[in-house]
Motif scaffolding. Structure first.
Motif, PDB file in Angstrom:
ATOM      1  N   GLN A 196       0.824  -1.209   0.000  1.00 35.33           N
ATOM      2  CA  GLN A 196       0.000   0.000   0.000  1.00 35.33           C
ATOM      3  C   GLN A 196       0.860   1.262   0.000  1.00 35.33           C
ATOM      4  O   GLN A 196       1.913   1.304   0.622  1.00 35.33           O
ATOM      5  N   GLY A 197       0.419   2.266  -0.743  1.00 36.56           N
ATOM      6  CA  GLY A 197       1.154   3.522  -0.832  1.00 36.56           C
ATOM      7  C   GLY A 197       1.787   3.724  -2.197  1.00 36.56           C
ATOM      8  O   GLY A 197       2.230   4.822  -2.530  1.00 36.56           O
ATOM      9  N   ALA A 198       1.814   2.670  -3.024  1.00 37.08           N
ATOM     10  CA  ALA A 198       2.452   2.766  -4.340  1.00 37.08           C
ATOM     11  C   ALA A 198       1.472   3.209  -5.436  1.00 37.08           C
ATOM     12  O   ALA A 198       1.863   3.399  -6.584  1.00 37.08           O
ATOM     13  N   GLN A 199       0.212   3.403  -5.077  1.00 40.11           N
ATOM     14  CA  GLN A 199      -0.821   3.720  -6.075  1.00 40.11           C
ATOM     15  C   GLN A 199      -0.646   5.111  -6.690  1.00 40.11           C
ATOM     16  O   GLN A 199      -0.094   6.003  -6.058  1.00 40.11           O
ATOM     17  N   PHE A 200      -1.111   5.277  -7.928  1.00 36.47           N
ATOM     18  CA  PHE A 200      -1.107   6.592  -8.588  1.00 36.47           C
ATOM     19  C   PHE A 200      -2.229   6.636  -9.622  1.00 36.47           C
ATOM     20  O   PHE A 200      -2.654   5.597 -10.149  1.00 36.47           O
ATOM     21  N   LYS A 230      -7.367   6.419  -2.672  1.00 32.47           N
ATOM     22  CA  LYS A 230      -6.941   6.212  -1.290  1.00 32.47           C
ATOM     23  C   LYS A 230      -7.938   5.376  -0.482  1.00 32.47           C
ATOM     24  O   LYS A 230      -7.622   4.920   0.617  1.00 32.47           O
ATOM     25  N   GLN A 231      -9.151   5.164  -1.008  1.00 35.04           N
ATOM     26  CA  GLN A 231     -10.125   4.340  -0.297  1.00 35.04           C
ATOM     27  C   GLN A 231      -9.543   2.934  -0.134  1.00 35.04           C
ATOM     28  O   GLN A 231      -9.077   2.340  -1.101  1.00 35.04           O
ATOM     29  N   GLN A 250     -11.103   0.800  16.949  1.00 31.67           N
ATOM     30  CA  GLN A 250     -10.310   1.591  17.883  1.00 31.67           C
ATOM     31  C   GLN A 250      -9.285   2.411  17.098  1.00 31.67           C
ATOM     32  O   GLN A 250      -8.625   1.886  16.211  1.00 31.67           O
ATOM     33  N   LYS A 251      -9.167   3.696  17.426  1.00 30.86           N
ATOM     34  CA  LYS A 251      -8.241   4.569  16.690  1.00 30.86           C
ATOM     35  C   LYS A 251      -6.805   4.116  16.897  1.00 30.86           C
ATOM     36  O   LYS A 251      -6.391   3.846  18.014  1.00 30.86           O
ATOM     37  N   SER A 252      -6.096   4.033  15.790  1.00 31.53           N
ATOM     38  CA  SER A 252      -4.695   3.623  15.849  1.00 31.53           C
ATOM     39  C   SER A 252      -3.962   4.274  14.686  1.00 31.53           C
ATOM     40  O   SER A 252      -4.590   4.822  13.771  1.00 31.53           O
ATOM     41  N   THR A 253      -2.635   4.227  14.718  1.00 33.84           N
ATOM     42  CA  THR A 253      -1.870   4.883  13.659  1.00 33.84           C
ATOM     43  C   THR A 253      -0.477   4.264  13.547  1.00 33.84           C
ATOM     44  O   THR A 253      -0.148   3.291  14.245  1.00 33.84           O
ATOM     45  N   MET A 254       0.360   4.851  12.675  1.00 32.51           N
ATOM     46  CA  MET A 254       1.732   4.387  12.471  1.00 32.51           C
ATOM     47  C   MET A 254       2.650   5.605  12.391  1.00 32.51           C
ATOM     48  O   MET A 254       2.187   6.715  12.117  1.00 32.51           O
ATOM     49  N   ALA A 255       3.945   5.388  12.635  1.00 30.27           N
ATOM     50  CA  ALA A 255       4.918   6.476  12.517  1.00 30.27           C
ATOM     51  C   ALA A 255       6.215   5.922  11.941  1.00 30.27           C
ATOM     52  O   ALA A 255       6.605   4.792  12.247  1.00 30.27           O
ATOM     53  N   PRO A 262       0.205   9.525   7.558  1.00 32.39           N
ATOM     54  CA  PRO A 262      -1.222   9.707   7.234  1.00 32.39           C
ATOM     55  C   PRO A 262      -1.857   8.393   6.766  1.00 32.39           C
ATOM     56  O   PRO A 262      -2.187   8.208   5.602  1.00 32.39           O
ATOM     57  N   VAL A 263      -1.984   7.450   7.691  1.00 32.07           N
ATOM     58  CA  VAL A 263      -2.563   6.140   7.362  1.00 32.07           C
ATOM     59  C   VAL A 263      -3.861   5.937   8.132  1.00 32.07           C
ATOM     60  O   VAL A 263      -4.124   6.627   9.119  1.00 32.07           O
ATOM     61  N   GLY A 264      -4.626   4.954   7.695  1.00 29.71           N
ATOM     62  CA  GLY A 264      -5.937   4.729   8.300  1.00 29.71           C
ATOM     63  C   GLY A 264      -5.899   4.074   9.663  1.00 29.71           C
ATOM     64  O   GLY A 264      -6.867   4.144  10.423  1.00 29.71           O
TER      65      GLY A 264
END
Length: 294
Positions: free
Chosen positions: A9-13, A55-56, A124-129, A189-191
């Motif tokens: 994920q992240g390689a889309q254009f 991005k969906q 539950q809200k979560s994220t990455m860094a 900025p990930v889901g």
């Protein structure tokens, strides 16, 4: 040995896959088949949609999978893998091209994976860094000392590790990592908090779908994210794929294992050049290129 690697994920254009569709009847057939399986026109979004539509989650993961797998199939006789690996979502692309999964079953699992991960993010809200400029063991130690859930999630290359977990725990860990000398510790900025215990509801949901899917003998070894070594047993492949949602992506370790086992020519198949860039930081002695449709 020739190794093929598949992005996540992240390689889309915008416009991804359109060249394949226009140049190849094989690609046209597979894209139309994908529209029918998914129940919506993913080709419209891939070829003409904007960045927000792409991005969906229900679109992003199938779109990257389709671009990768269809490109590999269109290459025909030029596509001769001796070993394969995929980064996160890319592992499913790798399993289709090495014949463990059919195209149809692979796409269905990717779609279910995307929707299950989206649902888990809503629980539950979560994220990455992203953490740059520290040794892996330093990052791991800091994460272990933080209250709440925060774990190492993506070992992308030396000096680049992504952490994942609860929002407050990630923010606290970022502060501590900067104090330890991290060049950057930046919330992404990930889901949600992928490849962490936060994805347990998704793992349970996907496990059922994986158990019901036929896994075949591969034509070459797959170096799986969870174990970072060659796997050829279909039952082991299945188990590792289930574990992948809550376990870290050991990408650096996968690439090093492939090189140790004789991998000398690496080809990235799919959108973007992210994995090529990581290859240069992992080991500059091997060649890394991108598969191109002539």
């Amino acid at each position: 040995m020739k190794a093929y690697i598949f992005p996540g994920q992240g390689a889309q254009f915008t416009g991804m896959g359109l060249d394949l569709y226009e140049k190849s009847p094989i690609a046209q057939d597979l894209f139309e088949k994908a529209n029918n399986i998914l129940g919506f026109s993913i080709t419209d979004i891939m070829f003409e949609g904007d960045a927000e539509e792409l991005k969906q989650t229900k679109v992003t993961q199938p779109a990257i999978f389709l671009h990768s797998v269809i490109l590999a199939k269109v290459l025909g006789d030029d596509f001769n893998p001796e070993m394969v690996a995929g980064h996160s979502l890319g592992e499913l692309s790798a399993l289709v091209v090495n014949k463990v999964l059919s195209f149809e079953d692979g796409l269905k699992l990717v779609s279910k994976r995307a929707l299950a991960m989206q649902k888990a993010c809503e629980v539950q809200k979560s994220t990455m860094a992203a953490v740059l400029g520290l040794e892996d063991n330093v990052v791991e130690e800091v994460c272990e000392g933080v209250d709440g859930i925060v774990v190492a999630a993506n070992y992308n290359c030396p000096g680049q590790l992504v952490i994942s977990g609860e929002v407050d725990a990630i923010n606290k860990a970022c502060d501590l990592l900067k104090e330890k000398g991290a060049r950057r510790a930046l919330v992404l900025p990930v889901g949600g908090g992928f490849h962490s215990p936060m994805m347990e509801p998704a793992r349970e949901e996907l496990a059922k779908a994986i158990e019901e899917t036929e896994f075949n003998e591969p034509i070459c070894p797959v170096y799986q994210n969870v174990v970072a070594k060659a796997v050829t047993n279909p039952d082991e492949i299945k188990e590792n794929l289930i574990l992948q949602l809550t376990a870290p992506v050991k990408w650096t370790q996968c690439i090093k294992a492939m090189i140790a086992d004789g991998g000398s020519e690496f080809v990235e198949v799919g959108p973007g050049k992210v994995l090529q860039g990581l290859m240069r930081k992992i080991d500059r002695t091997v060649t890394a290129s991108r598969a191109e449709l002539v």
